[in-house]
Design a protein around this motif. Structure first.
Motif, PDB file in Angstrom:
ATOM      1  N   LEU A   1       0.865  -1.174   0.000  1.00  0.00           N
ATOM      2  CA  LEU A   1       0.000   0.000   0.000  1.00  0.00           C
ATOM      3  C   LEU A   1       0.903   1.225   0.000  1.00  0.00           C
ATOM      4  CD1 LEU A   1      -2.963   1.038   0.267  1.00  0.00           C
ATOM      5  CD2 LEU A   1      -2.546   1.101   2.743  1.00  0.00           C
ATOM      6  N   LEU A   2       0.778   2.051  -1.047  1.00  0.00           N
ATOM      7  CA  LEU A   2       1.580   3.261  -1.193  1.00  0.00           C
ATOM      8  C   LEU A   2       0.669   4.472  -1.100  1.00  0.00           C
ATOM      9  CD1 LEU A   2       3.587   2.018  -4.296  1.00  0.00           C
ATOM     10  CD2 LEU A   2       4.281   1.853  -1.912  1.00  0.00           C
ATOM     11  N   ASP A   3       1.135   5.518  -0.422  1.00  0.00           N
ATOM     12  CA  ASP A   3       0.304   6.720  -0.280  1.00  0.00           C
ATOM     13  C   ASP A   3       0.330   7.555  -1.555  1.00  0.00           C
ATOM     14  OD1 ASP A   3       2.625   8.295  -0.252  1.00  0.00           O
ATOM     15  OD2 ASP A   3       2.531   8.675   1.900  1.00  0.00           O
ATOM     16  N   SER A   4      -0.293   8.725  -1.509  1.00  0.00           N
ATOM     17  CA  SER A   4      -0.435   9.565  -2.711  1.00  0.00           C
ATOM     18  C   SER A   4       0.891  10.102  -3.234  1.00  0.00           C
ATOM     19  CB  SER A   4      -1.400  10.720  -2.431  1.00  0.00           C
ATOM     20  OG  SER A   4      -0.891  11.529  -1.395  1.00  0.00           O
ATOM     21  N   THR A   5       1.956  10.013  -2.442  1.00  0.00           N
ATOM     22  CA  THR A   5       3.282  10.440  -2.903  1.00  0.00           C
ATOM     23  C   THR A   5       4.147   9.237  -3.275  1.00  0.00           C
ATOM     24  OG1 THR A   5       4.278  10.455  -0.688  1.00  0.00           O
ATOM     25  CG2 THR A   5       3.189  12.494  -1.428  1.00  0.00           C
ATOM     26  N   ASP A   6       3.535   8.063  -3.366  1.00  0.00           N
ATOM     27  CA  ASP A   6       4.209   6.803  -3.690  1.00  0.00           C
ATOM     28  C   ASP A   6       5.113   6.309  -2.563  1.00  0.00           C
ATOM     29  OD1 ASP A   6       3.425   5.369  -5.861  1.00  0.00           O
ATOM     30  OD2 ASP A   6       5.161   5.835  -7.092  1.00  0.00           O
ATOM     31  N   GLU A   7       4.856   6.793  -1.354  1.00  0.00           N
ATOM     32  CA  GLU A   7       5.630   6.364  -0.186  1.00  0.00           C
ATOM     33  C   GLU A   7       5.042   5.058   0.359  1.00  0.00           C
ATOM     34  OE1 GLU A   7       8.867   6.792   2.169  1.00  0.00           O
ATOM     35  OE2 GLU A   7       8.290   8.271   0.672  1.00  0.00           O
ATOM     36  N   PHE A   8       5.923   4.097   0.664  1.00  0.00           N
ATOM     37  CA  PHE A   8       5.511   2.821   1.241  1.00  0.00           C
ATOM     38  C   PHE A   8       4.793   3.053   2.564  1.00  0.00           C
ATOM     39  CE2 PHE A   8       6.318  -0.598   4.241  1.00  0.00           C
ATOM     40  CZ  PHE A   8       5.899  -1.707   3.532  1.00  0.00           C
ATOM     41  N   THR A   9       3.628   2.422   2.744  1.00  0.00           N
ATOM     42  CA  THR A   9       2.847   2.550   3.968  1.00  0.00           C
ATOM     43  C   THR A   9       2.690   1.215   4.681  1.00  0.00           C
ATOM     44  OG1 THR A   9       1.630   4.401   3.023  1.00  0.00           O
ATOM     45  CG2 THR A   9       0.650   3.342   4.925  1.00  0.00           C
ATOM     46  N   ALA A  10       2.384   0.165   3.930  1.00  0.00           N
ATOM     47  CA  ALA A  10       2.155  -1.142   4.548  1.00  0.00           C
ATOM     48  C   ALA A  10       2.313  -2.234   3.503  1.00  0.00           C
ATOM     49  CB  ALA A  10       0.755  -1.200   5.152  1.00  0.00           C
ATOM     50  N   GLU A  11       2.454  -3.468   3.988  1.00  0.00           N
ATOM     51  CA  GLU A  11       2.555  -4.621   3.101  1.00  0.00           C
ATOM     52  C   GLU A  11       1.930  -5.829   3.785  1.00  0.00           C
ATOM     53  OE1 GLU A  11       6.435  -6.818   2.283  1.00  0.00           O
ATOM     54  OE2 GLU A  11       6.090  -5.744   0.392  1.00  0.00           O
ATOM     55  N   VAL A  12       1.204  -6.637   3.015  1.00  0.00           N
ATOM     56  CA  VAL A  12       0.631  -7.891   3.508  1.00  0.00           C
ATOM     57  C   VAL A  12       0.911  -8.981   2.473  1.00  0.00           C
ATOM     58  CG1 VAL A  12      -1.186  -6.800   4.890  1.00  0.00           C
ATOM     59  CG2 VAL A  12      -1.652  -7.423   2.522  1.00  0.00           C
ATOM     60  N   VAL A  13       0.723 -10.221   2.901  1.00  0.00           N
ATOM     61  CA  VAL A  13       0.862 -11.378   2.022  1.00  0.00           C
ATOM     62  C   VAL A  13      -0.533 -11.938   1.782  1.00  0.00           C
ATOM     63  CG1 VAL A  13       1.880 -13.675   1.778  1.00  0.00           C
ATOM     64  CG2 VAL A  13       3.158 -11.866   2.939  1.00  0.00           C
ATOM     65  N   THR A  14      -0.838 -12.266   0.539  1.00  0.00           N
ATOM     66  CA  THR A  14      -2.172 -12.760   0.226  1.00  0.00           C
ATOM     67  C   THR A  14      -2.435 -14.131   0.849  1.00  0.00           C
ATOM     68  OG1 THR A  14      -1.424 -13.708  -1.876  1.00  0.00           O
ATOM     69  CG2 THR A  14      -2.385 -11.488  -1.954  1.00  0.00           C
ATOM     70  N   SER A  15      -3.708 -14.369   1.134  1.00  0.00           N
ATOM     71  CA  SER A  15      -4.168 -15.641   1.694  1.00  0.00           C
ATOM     72  C   SER A  15      -4.092 -16.731   0.621  1.00  0.00           C
ATOM     73  CB  SER A  15      -5.614 -15.474   2.165  1.00  0.00           C
ATOM     74  OG  SER A  15      -6.472 -15.376   1.036  1.00  0.00           O
ATOM     75  N   PRO A  16      -4.384 -17.985   0.993  1.00  0.00           N
ATOM     76  CA  PRO A  16      -4.428 -19.052  -0.019  1.00  0.00           C
ATOM     77  C   PRO A  16      -5.439 -18.769  -1.140  1.00  0.00           C
ATOM     78  CG  PRO A  16      -4.309 -20.016   2.160  1.00  0.00           C
ATOM     79  CD  PRO A  16      -4.514 -18.525   2.352  1.00  0.00           C
ATOM     80  N   GLU A  17      -6.441 -17.926  -0.851  1.00  0.00           N
ATOM     81  CA  GLU A  17      -7.437 -17.549  -1.864  1.00  0.00           C
ATOM     82  C   GLU A  17      -7.042 -16.274  -2.606  1.00  0.00           C
ATOM     83  OE1 GLU A  17      -8.269 -18.051   1.471  1.00  0.00           O
ATOM     84  OE2 GLU A  17      -8.760 -20.149   1.107  1.00  0.00           O
ATOM     85  N   GLY A  18      -5.831 -15.780  -2.383  1.00  0.00           N
ATOM     86  CA  GLY A  18      -5.351 -14.580  -3.064  1.00  0.00           C
ATOM     87  C   GLY A  18      -5.878 -13.280  -2.490  1.00  0.00           C
ATOM     88  N   GLU A  19      -6.456 -13.310  -1.279  1.00  0.00           N
ATOM     89  CA  GLU A  19      -7.086 -12.127  -0.694  1.00  0.00           C
ATOM     90  C   GLU A  19      -6.104 -11.285   0.113  1.00  0.00           C
ATOM     91  OE1 GLU A  19      -9.863 -14.344   1.640  1.00  0.00           O
ATOM     92  OE2 GLU A  19     -11.458 -14.086   0.150  1.00  0.00           O
ATOM     93  N   PHE A  20      -6.386  -9.981   0.151  1.00  0.00           N
ATOM     94  CA  PHE A  20      -5.623  -9.054   0.985  1.00  0.00           C
ATOM     95  C   PHE A  20      -6.576  -8.022   1.575  1.00  0.00           C
ATOM     96  CE2 PHE A  20      -5.689  -7.178  -3.236  1.00  0.00           C
ATOM     97  CZ  PHE A  20      -6.005  -5.852  -2.976  1.00  0.00           C
ATOM     98  N   ARG A  21      -6.122  -7.344   2.642  1.00  0.00           N
ATOM     99  CA  ARG A  21      -6.937  -6.310   3.292  1.00  0.00           C
ATOM    100  C   ARG A  21      -6.037  -5.315   3.996  1.00  0.00           C
ATOM    101  NH1 ARG A  21     -10.739  -8.992   6.981  1.00  0.00           N
ATOM    102  NH2 ARG A  21     -11.941  -9.292   5.089  1.00  0.00           N
ATOM    103  N   PHE A  22      -6.390  -4.025   3.857  1.00  0.00           N
ATOM    104  CA  PHE A  22      -5.728  -2.943   4.580  1.00  0.00           C
ATOM    105  C   PHE A  22      -6.789  -2.078   5.256  1.00  0.00           C
ATOM    106  CE2 PHE A  22      -2.798  -3.732   1.009  1.00  0.00           C
ATOM    107  CZ  PHE A  22      -1.607  -3.894   1.691  1.00  0.00           C
ATOM    108  N   PHE A  23      -6.468  -1.564   6.420  1.00  0.00           N
ATOM    109  CA  PHE A  23      -7.259  -0.522   7.075  1.00  0.00           C
ATOM    110  C   PHE A  23      -6.453   0.756   6.880  1.00  0.00           C
ATOM    111  CE2 PHE A  23      -8.813  -4.359   8.903  1.00  0.00           C
ATOM    112  CZ  PHE A  23     -10.152  -4.116   9.152  1.00  0.00           C
TER     113      PHE A  23
END
Length: 97
Positions: A40-62
């Motif tokens: 997840l990159l902010d509006s200035t392309d700065e790194f904010t967060a990273e997750v690994v997808t589930s076995p079903e390819g899913e991801f989620r960020f708050f």
């Protein structure tokens, strides 16, 4: 120990009237991609967060409402998508060509 929460699952108990949730899945050739990194990159392309997808390819960020970029990195390739997130549930799919 640091680490991303388990991806996928229910949003039961999450107040979507006050939370901004960005979630989706990563696909390649009609198949979900498990174990892909989604950044997840902010509006200035700065790194904010990273997750690994589930076995079903899913991801989620708050996140906060606003303009974000999702970037996925996987052995099968890369994909990127801009998203304008609003309060509530914001869903998208990242397709690796």
């Amino acid at each position: 120990m640091c680490g991303a929460p388990k991806q996928g699952g229910s949003l039961a108990g999450v107040d979507l009237s006050t939370q901004t949730v960005i979630q989706g899945s990563v696909w390649h050739d009609g198949t979900p991609v498990a174990g892909a990194y989604v950044r997840l990159l902010d509006s200035t392309d700065e790194f904010t967060a990273e997750v690994v997808t589930s076995p079903e390819g899913e991801f989620r960020f708050f996140a906060a409402p606003g303009n974000w970029t999702l970037r996925t990195l996987a052995p099968v390739g890369r994909a990127e998508r801009a998203i304008e997130a609003e309060v509530g549930l914001n869903e998208t799919t990242l397709a690796i060509d």
